[in-house]
Design a protein around this motif. Structure first.
Motif, PDB file in Angstrom:
ATOM      1  N   ALA A 184       0.841  -1.197   0.000  1.00  0.00           N
ATOM      2  CA  ALA A 184       0.000   0.000   0.000  1.00  0.00           C
ATOM      3  C   ALA A 184       0.873   1.243   0.000  1.00  0.00           C
ATOM      4  N   ILE A 185       0.296   2.308  -0.508  1.00  0.00           N
ATOM      5  CA  ILE A 185       0.928   3.614  -0.374  1.00  0.00           C
ATOM      6  C   ILE A 185       0.130   4.410   0.647  1.00  0.00           C
ATOM      7  N   ALA A 186       0.823   5.288   1.355  1.00  0.00           N
ATOM      8  CA  ALA A 186       0.182   6.136   2.356  1.00  0.00           C
ATOM      9  C   ALA A 186       0.633   7.580   2.122  1.00  0.00           C
ATOM     10  N   PRO A 187      -0.013   8.260   1.175  1.00  0.00           N
ATOM     11  CA  PRO A 187       0.401   9.633   0.873  1.00  0.00           C
ATOM     12  C   PRO A 187      -0.019  10.602   1.976  1.00  0.00           C
ATOM     13  N   GLY A 188       0.787  11.639   2.147  1.00  0.00           N
ATOM     14  CA  GLY A 188       0.374  12.793   2.925  1.00  0.00           C
ATOM     15  C   GLY A 188      -0.437  13.703   2.031  1.00  0.00           C
ATOM     16  N   PRO A 189      -0.426  15.011   2.279  1.00  0.00           N
ATOM     17  CA  PRO A 189      -1.201  15.917   1.436  1.00  0.00           C
ATOM     18  C   PRO A 189      -0.687  15.938  -0.001  1.00  0.00           C
ATOM     19  N   VAL A 190      -1.617  15.810  -0.936  1.00  0.00           N
ATOM     20  CA  VAL A 190      -1.299  15.781  -2.368  1.00  0.00           C
ATOM     21  C   VAL A 190      -2.201  16.784  -3.073  1.00  0.00           C
ATOM     22  N   HIS A 191      -1.661  17.472  -4.050  1.00  0.00           N
ATOM     23  CA  HIS A 191      -2.456  18.443  -4.816  1.00  0.00           C
ATOM     24  C   HIS A 191      -3.481  17.709  -5.668  1.00  0.00           C
ATOM     25  N   THR A 192      -4.657  17.456  -5.100  1.00  0.00           N
ATOM     26  CA  THR A 192      -5.756  16.813  -5.807  1.00  0.00           C
ATOM     27  C   THR A 192      -7.053  17.498  -5.411  1.00  0.00           C
ATOM     28  N   ALA A 193      -8.097  17.210  -6.187  1.00  0.00           N
ATOM     29  CA  ALA A 193      -9.418  17.751  -5.855  1.00  0.00           C
ATOM     30  C   ALA A 193      -9.903  17.221  -4.513  1.00  0.00           C
ATOM     31  N   LEU A 194      -9.503  15.993  -4.156  1.00  0.00           N
ATOM     32  CA  LEU A 194      -9.927  15.421  -2.873  1.00  0.00           C
ATOM     33  C   LEU A 194      -9.421  16.267  -1.710  1.00  0.00           C
ATOM     34  N   ARG A 216       6.097  21.519   1.663  1.00  0.00           N
ATOM     35  CA  ARG A 216       5.337  21.571   0.426  1.00  0.00           C
ATOM     36  C   ARG A 216       4.330  20.441   0.398  1.00  0.00           C
ATOM     37  N   ILE A 217       3.422  20.512  -0.550  1.00  0.00           N
ATOM     38  CA  ILE A 217       2.436  19.471  -0.805  1.00  0.00           C
ATOM     39  C   ILE A 217       2.898  18.679  -2.023  1.00  0.00           C
ATOM     40  N   ALA A 218       2.699  17.373  -1.995  1.00  0.00           N
ATOM     41  CA  ALA A 218       3.163  16.518  -3.091  1.00  0.00           C
ATOM     42  C   ALA A 218       2.319  16.707  -4.339  1.00  0.00           C
ATOM     43  N   SER A 219       2.882  16.338  -5.468  1.00  0.00           N
ATOM     44  CA  SER A 219       2.118  16.251  -6.712  1.00  0.00           C
ATOM     45  C   SER A 219       1.611  14.825  -6.875  1.00  0.00           C
ATOM     46  N   ALA A 220       0.527  14.669  -7.607  1.00  0.00           N
ATOM     47  CA  ALA A 220       0.010  13.327  -7.875  1.00  0.00           C
ATOM     48  C   ALA A 220       1.031  12.488  -8.639  1.00  0.00           C
ATOM     49  N   ASP A 221       1.842  13.134  -9.482  1.00  0.00           N
ATOM     50  CA  ASP A 221       2.852  12.405 -10.246  1.00  0.00           C
ATOM     51  C   ASP A 221       3.882  11.742  -9.337  1.00  0.00           C
TER      52      ASP A 221
END
Length: 252
Positions: A184-194, A216-221
């Motif tokens: 699994a991946i466990a992302p922190g804050p990501v620039h998405t609509a969610l 900073r906030i991560a990119s979805a990429d």
């Protein structure tokens, strides 16, 4: 960021929740790496438009992650069209309402759990049966840093993502000798609509970025890139792992 070079030529990748955000970014990268990609989501119009935009090698199948019939049909349709599913990504998720847990409506809580947790289980249920019959495969589930450390005001979301961690680890142990890896991946804050819907203007994104040690906030990429590595032979001895991508938040 220069993307790593991966080769998924001839492989079929199924992405549940692949029409937006991290799932969409993953679809782009897997397609660019030679895979046949099937993206799934509940919105026919959005899904068809995304598949058309991504071009050849990507197709859309309408499916609600919280529906057993849809998840069974999604796997069956993908197998009928393309044969073996090499990689399955369970990425469907919603944010749920922002606020104190005692103010949550039961219907809102149930919907978050149905999509974010039950949906992961349903995806794995039918993917695993297929992969057992084919001798192996790779499953990647999307949890969250909120599934590692609880986040206040999004209790249902945090609970659902903790559940994904448990499902992933249990499945990995059950399947370790069967040629199926489950991570699994466990992302922190990501620039998405969610993320934008989750805070709904209550917290400026700049304030969220300031709470991340990397500021900073991560990119979805960036998150999609990790998915490709988890699906590749480079992680062939990894199963039951929860890959945290949060700029240092959970260790701060």
């Amino acid at each position: 960021m220069t993307p790593a070079v991966f080769d998924f030529s001839g492989q079929t990748v199924l992405i549940v929740g692949g029409t937006s955000g991290i799932g969409n970014a993953a679809a782009v990268r897997f397609a660019a790496s030679g895979a046949r990609v099937v993206i799934a989501g509940p919105d026919d119009v959005q899904g068809s438009a995304v598949a058309a935009e991504l071009g050849a090698g990507v197709e859309f199948v309408k499916a609600d992650a919280a529906s057993a019939r849809d998840m069974a049909g999604l796997v069956a349709t993908t197998v009928q069209r393309h044969g073996r599913i090499a990689v399955a990504i369970n990425n469907a998720g919603i944010e749920g309402p922002f606020g104190p847990l005692q103010d949550l409506d039961e219907a809102d809580f149930d919907r978050v759990i149905a999509i974010n947790l039950k949906g992961i289980w349903l995806g794995m249920k039918y993917q695993i049966n297929h992969m057992l019959a084919k001798g192996g495969g790779c499953i990647i589930n999307t949890s969250s840093s909120a599934g590692i450390n609880a986040i206040p005001m999004v209790a249902a979301y945090s609970a659902s993502k903790h559940g994904v961690v448990g499902l992933t680890r249990a499945a990995a142990l059950e399947l370790a000798a069967s040629g199926i890896r489950v991570n699994a991946i466990a992302p922190g804050p990501v620039h998405t609509a969610l993320l934008e819907r989750m805070v709904d203007g209550a917290i400026p994104l700049s304030d969220i970025a300031a709470q991340v040690p990397m500021r900073r906030i991560a990119s979805a990429d960036e998150i999609a890139e990790a998915m490709l590595w988890l699906a590749s032979d480079g992680s062939s001895f990894m199963t039951g792992h929860i890959m945290v991508l949060d700029g240092g938040m959970t260790v701060a």
